[in-house]
Design a protein around this motif. Structure first.
Motif, PDB file in Angstrom:
ATOM      1  N   GLN A  86       0.819  -1.203   0.000  1.00 22.92           N
ATOM      2  CA  GLN A  86       0.000   0.000   0.000  1.00 22.92           C
ATOM      3  C   GLN A  86       0.857   1.260   0.000  1.00 22.92           C
ATOM      4  O   GLN A  86       0.619   2.195  -0.770  1.00 22.92           O
ATOM      5  N   SER A  87       1.886   1.292   0.837  1.00 21.26           N
ATOM      6  CA  SER A  87       2.773   2.459   0.900  1.00 21.26           C
ATOM      7  C   SER A  87       3.506   2.666  -0.419  1.00 21.26           C
ATOM      8  O   SER A  87       3.637   3.800  -0.904  1.00 21.26           O
ATOM      9  N   LEU A  88       3.981   1.565  -1.014  1.00 20.05           N
ATOM     10  CA  LEU A  88       4.692   1.656  -2.286  1.00 20.05           C
ATOM     11  C   LEU A  88       3.786   2.187  -3.391  1.00 20.05           C
ATOM     12  O   LEU A  88       4.175   3.061  -4.171  1.00 20.05           O
ATOM     13  N   LEU A  89       2.560   1.654  -3.473  1.00 18.16           N
ATOM     14  CA  LEU A  89       1.641   2.051  -4.533  1.00 18.16           C
ATOM     15  C   LEU A  89       1.270   3.528  -4.424  1.00 18.16           C
ATOM     16  O   LEU A  89       1.229   4.246  -5.430  1.00 18.16           O
ATOM     17  N   GLU A  90       0.987   3.981  -3.221  1.00 21.18           N
ATOM     18  CA  GLU A  90       0.605   5.383  -3.036  1.00 21.18           C
ATOM     19  C   GLU A  90       1.741   6.323  -3.433  1.00 21.18           C
ATOM     20  O   GLU A  90       1.526   7.332  -4.113  1.00 21.18           O
ATOM     21  N   LEU A 114       7.808  -5.881  -5.278  1.00 31.19           N
ATOM     22  CA  LEU A 114       7.203  -6.915  -4.439  1.00 31.19           C
ATOM     23  C   LEU A 114       7.665  -8.306  -4.873  1.00 31.19           C
ATOM     24  O   LEU A 114       7.819  -9.208  -4.043  1.00 31.19           O
ATOM     25  N   ALA A 115       7.871  -8.484  -6.174  1.00 26.42           N
ATOM     26  CA  ALA A 115       8.365  -9.765  -6.685  1.00 26.42           C
ATOM     27  C   ALA A 115       9.729 -10.085  -6.111  1.00 26.42           C
ATOM     28  O   ALA A 115      10.015 -11.224  -5.732  1.00 26.42           O
ATOM     29  N   ALA A 116      10.600  -9.066  -6.057  1.00 21.92           N
ATOM     30  CA  ALA A 116      11.942  -9.262  -5.521  1.00 21.92           C
ATOM     31  C   ALA A 116      11.957  -9.292  -3.997  1.00 21.92           C
ATOM     32  O   ALA A 116      12.984  -9.619  -3.395  1.00 21.92           O
ATOM     33  N   THR A 127      -3.569  -7.657  -3.122  1.00 20.48           N
ATOM     34  CA  THR A 127      -3.237  -6.365  -2.508  1.00 20.48           C
ATOM     35  C   THR A 127      -3.316  -5.235  -3.522  1.00 20.48           C
ATOM     36  O   THR A 127      -3.942  -4.196  -3.269  1.00 20.48           O
ATOM     37  N   MET A 128      -2.688  -5.420  -4.692  1.00 19.62           N
ATOM     38  CA  MET A 128      -2.708  -4.360  -5.711  1.00 19.62           C
ATOM     39  C   MET A 128      -4.104  -4.192  -6.298  1.00 19.62           C
ATOM     40  O   MET A 128      -4.501  -3.083  -6.660  1.00 19.62           O
ATOM     41  N   GLY A 129      -4.870  -5.274  -6.379  1.00 25.27           N
ATOM     42  CA  GLY A 129      -6.238  -5.169  -6.872  1.00 25.27           C
ATOM     43  C   GLY A 129      -7.120  -4.362  -5.936  1.00 25.27           C
ATOM     44  O   GLY A 129      -7.921  -3.527  -6.374  1.00 25.27           O
ATOM     45  N   LEU A 130      -6.958  -4.580  -4.642  1.00 24.01           N
ATOM     46  CA  LEU A 130      -7.752  -3.845  -3.654  1.00 24.01           C
ATOM     47  C   LEU A 130      -7.386  -2.365  -3.616  1.00 24.01           C
ATOM     48  O   LEU A 130      -8.259  -1.504  -3.478  1.00 24.01           O
ATOM     49  N   ILE A 239      12.081   8.093   0.657  1.00 19.26           N
ATOM     50  CA  ILE A 239      13.193   7.332   1.247  1.00 19.26           C
ATOM     51  C   ILE A 239      12.667   6.242   2.174  1.00 19.26           C
ATOM     52  O   ILE A 239      13.121   5.091   2.129  1.00 19.26           O
ATOM     53  N   LYS A 240      11.685   6.583   3.000  1.00 18.41           N
ATOM     54  CA  LYS A 240      11.148   5.618   3.955  1.00 18.41           C
ATOM     55  C   LYS A 240      10.471   4.448   3.247  1.00 18.41           C
ATOM     56  O   LYS A 240      10.636   3.291   3.620  1.00 18.41           O
TER      57      LYS A 240
END
Length: 448
Positions: A86-90, A114-116, A127-130, A239-240
């Motif tokens: 969620q944090s990455l997508l946003e 996420l794959a790596a 997760t990405m669908g939601l 960065i976070k």
């Protein structure tokens, strides 16, 4: 009488297509078939052969390489609970938001990260669908493009290491090679990395081209909204969000590629790292740990039960002379090594329409590996081709699991036929990558 082994293979394959449990079909039908042959054709199969089975089963259970499977599964599920996706997508959505199609590009980049980090397809797609699908639809993205991007990006964990597919594939190839053509898991990880990144690049290129040609299908995010998100501490946010998963990737993959740790040891590092990351994100608790352990046990048990059934099937198939019969059949048909490889790739691709990647690995790979070895083909190259091909099994209708996962969390307005249509361009891209590596093997060996 070696054709009896082929009959066994066909019977098992048909029953699995009909939906019977894979583990018990592989093991149960093999034992029943062997018992029938021992009665009606005792010269073809001696039931005392099954005295070898306990040692083979213990060999699977004690396999050091396969210890990486539950640890990678644990790592993936723990990261799912940490809120990393969620944090990455946003954050990524705002980083690429000014670009037309930027939201879709952010989904691909997050899918690769996420794959790596995890390699768990179900968790990634759900997760990405939601999180991203409602947002993409709200911003005017065409449904087919949005669903295709999410489903295809969610399956990148099958080719970008650390990947459970690569671990199982390497182990199956090694156990079927009889001392020749063995593949090191770390080497397979390294060889699969470049094709995986190339696949990510082609996904992004396709999105950019489609967004340029059909601007209404992938609009950009308004500049005011991006400015509001960035605020005053945008640099700290980036960065976070990026630093933690990148550090985990470097710890897991870096230790493998540098030769510091084996894949099994690196999976332990990843599991501990996932727990630490969850603590940092303030998502760790005893109830979360209990839930993660439960899911890990469930998925690991499924994989190992299938593996034990496959071990029984392989023993009976080989005792009946199936591998020798197939090898003789291929040689007598005058198939060239390349033509045989293309044929196997076609069979795996078609099988992916109907059965899961684990079933394909444990049924088809042990049968064809001895023939590849007889042709003196590089099993590292063949292994990457198989892994890329197996990835499509998550996307190909009617039984692509990524499509089912996405449909389960998609808004009611999203129809199944839209998901099916949306995934077609990405399947074509994957087939193109398989063809590229088939005719230009040097792509695989860039790591050497």
């Amino acid at each position: 009488m070696e054709f009896l082994a082929i009959i066994l293979f066909v019977v098992v394959f048909i029953l699995i297509l009909k939906g019977y449990p894979v583990a018990f079909t592989l093991g149960g039908i093999s034992v029943a078939f062997a018992f029938g042959v021992s009665i009606f054709a005792p010269s073809q199969f001696d039931m005392s052969t099954f005295y070898l089975l306990p040692s083979r089963i213990m060999g699977v259970v004690n396999n050091y390489v396969l210890m990486a499977v539950p640890l990678f599964i644990f790592m993936g599920i723990m990261l799912e609970k940490s809120g990393l996706a969620q944090s990455l997508l946003e954050t990524m959505a705002m980083m690429f938001g000014r670009i037309r199609g930027g939201l879709a590009i952010s989904v691909v980049v997050v899918g690769a990260l996420l794959a790596a980090s995890t390699g768990i397809v179900g968790a990634t797609v759900v997760t990405m669908g939601l999180i991203s699908l409602p947002t993409m639809l709200k911003r005017g993205y065409k449904t087919e493009l949005a669903t295709g991007v999410i489903a295809s990006s969610g399956t990148l964990g099958q080719i970008i290491p650390p990947s459970i597919v690569l671990v199982l594939l390497a182990d199956t190839i090694n156990s079927s090679s009889r001392g020749s053509g063995a593949v090191d898991v770390g080497a397979l990880f390294s060889a699969a990395l470049y094709p995986g990144l190339l696949l990510v690049g082609l996904y992004i290129a396709y999105i950019l081209i489609r967004s340029y040609l059909k601007k209404e299908e992938a609009p950009s995010i308004p500049a005011e909204e991006i400015a509001e998100f960035k605020g005053t501490d945008y640099g700290k946010k980036v960065i976070k969000v990026l630093l933690l998963p990148v550090l985990l990737i470097l710890l897991v993959l870096g230790s493998i590629f540098a030769g510091v740790a084996s894949p099994t040891e690196a999976s332990g590092i990843g599991a501990v790292g996932a727990v630490i990351l969850s603590v940092i994100q303030k998502k760790f608790s005893f109830s979360v740990l209990k839930e993660v352990a439960k899911e890990t046990t469930k998925l690991t048990s499924m994989v190992f039960f299938i593996l034990l059934g496959a071990t029984t099937f392989t023993l009976v198939f080989r005792t009946l002379g199936g591998d020798g019969y197939l090898q003789e059949l291929i040689v007598s048909s005058r198939l060239t090594p390349m033509l045989f490889l293309v044929l196997v790739m076609a069979v795996i691709f078609v099988a992916g329409f109907f059965i899961d990647f684990i079933e394909i690995i444990f049924i088809i790979v042990p049968v064809v590996t001895p023939i590849f070895n007889a042709f003196h083909m590089d099993m590292l190259w063949v292994g990457v081709l198989m892994a890329l091909n197996l990835q499509t099994s998550f996307l190909t209708p009617p039984f692509g699991f990524a499509l089912f996962y996405l449909k389960g969390v998609a808004p009611p307005s999203v129809q199944t036929n839209q998901i099916y249509r949306g995934i077609i361009p990405f399947i074509i891209i994957q087939i193109g990558i398989v063809g590229l590596i088939l005719f230009f093997p040097e792509v695989v060996f860039l790591s050497k």
